[in-house]
Write a protein that holds these residues in place. Sequence first.
Motif, short mmCIF file in Angstrom:
data_model
loop_
_atom_site.label_atom_id
_atom_site.label_comp_id
_atom_site.label_asym_id
_atom_site.label_seq_id
_atom_site.Cartn_x
_atom_site.Cartn_y
_atom_site.Cartn_z
N ALA A 91 -5.96 -7.71 38.97
CA ALA A 91 -4.56 -7.40 38.71
C ALA A 91 -4.03 -8.34 37.63
O ALA A 91 -3.36 -7.93 36.69
N GLY A 92 -4.36 -9.61 37.75
CA GLY A 92 -3.89 -10.63 36.82
C GLY A 92 -4.82 -10.68 35.61
O GLY A 92 -6.03 -10.85 35.76
N HIS A 300 -9.48 -19.07 45.97
CA HIS A 300 -9.19 -17.83 45.24
C HIS A 300 -9.96 -16.64 45.81
O HIS A 300 -10.86 -16.10 45.18
O1 GLV Z 1 -6.92 -12.80 41.24
C1 GLV Z 1 -7.13 -11.65 41.44
C2 GLV Z 1 -6.64 -10.59 40.62
O2 GLV Z 1 -6.04 -10.86 39.57
O3 GLV Z 1 -6.84 -9.41 40.96
#
Ligand code: GLV
Length: 340
Positions: A91-92, A300
Amino acid sequence: MSTVKVLRFGPIRYAQEAWQKLEQRPNVEVVESGASSRAEFLKELDEGKFKDVNVIARTFESVKQTGLLDKELLALLKEKTSLQAISHNGAGYDQVDAVECGRLGIQVSNVPSLVDAATADTHIYLLLGALRNFQDSTLRMLQGKWPSEKCAGTPVGHDPEGKVLGIYGMGGIGRAVRDRAKPFGFRKILYHNRNRLAPELEQGAEYVSMDELLSQADVISINIPLNDATRHSINKDTIAKMKDGVVIVNTARGPIVDESALLPALKSGKVGAFGSDVFENEPNVNMELIRQPNVVSLPHMGTHTVETMKAMEEFVVQNVAAFVDQGKVLSIVPELKGKF
Ligand SMILES: O=CC(=O)O
């Protein structure tokens, strides 16, 4: 389009079938990089190894192979490849300079939505763990401290019931956190975004300014993307505006929090507890920070489930396939919407 060449970084853990199907297409060729550092990748680029590459499929961990996709690397990619799209698994996408990609005519896609549930589950674990000192209690038990003291001597925690939850960033993950937090009986759920959401998306959460969120929340839940505007937005000044004993939970990105300001605040009790899945210099974590008794930490692993990782990897392939079929990725990142 003639043959589309895809440069794939990172292992395929679960989406073998999807990749196989893509690779079986007569007009798709997938290549990989043998680089284990940016210097090695630059050498491969110099050798012309990827000159026909149109698409890069990458993972968060592949930053070890290339470094950040910053202005310098993007300029080289533009010069030494035929790059038109980057399909990022996550996602990021703060490792990719999306604005610069737009300028260079390179599309960028990410994986929104599919990450929401697993990340919000992780967030709730950290939120409860931070309120209740669960990590400290586990460590104390492992040190054999239980027989001599009640609850191994763990400091008494707090209930979520009756508290104010402040959600900093009410996108998909923030809303999934809100929904999971509701049954715990928070008195109020506040949120702050750059813009207020439509009422049907608010679902009872109250839109407030950043200062109101900082001063009213007992628990601050961080769910915003990392960019120049949000980097270190939790800092000495913003921490000073928070309630004494506030609990901060972060499953977004480490650099949103200035750890050099957080550490003394945790030591003094200004910040009562910190639950975090992400760290400023991860994977090289500040050990002094994570050893604080009022910290609950994870390495994480917000999306680290078979189901979510499989769905994410498959979506990366769908983005590549959409580019092959229509010349456009499926989920272009917000900065580049309407540009291609
Ligand atoms: O850190 C996890 C993401 O960005 O999906």
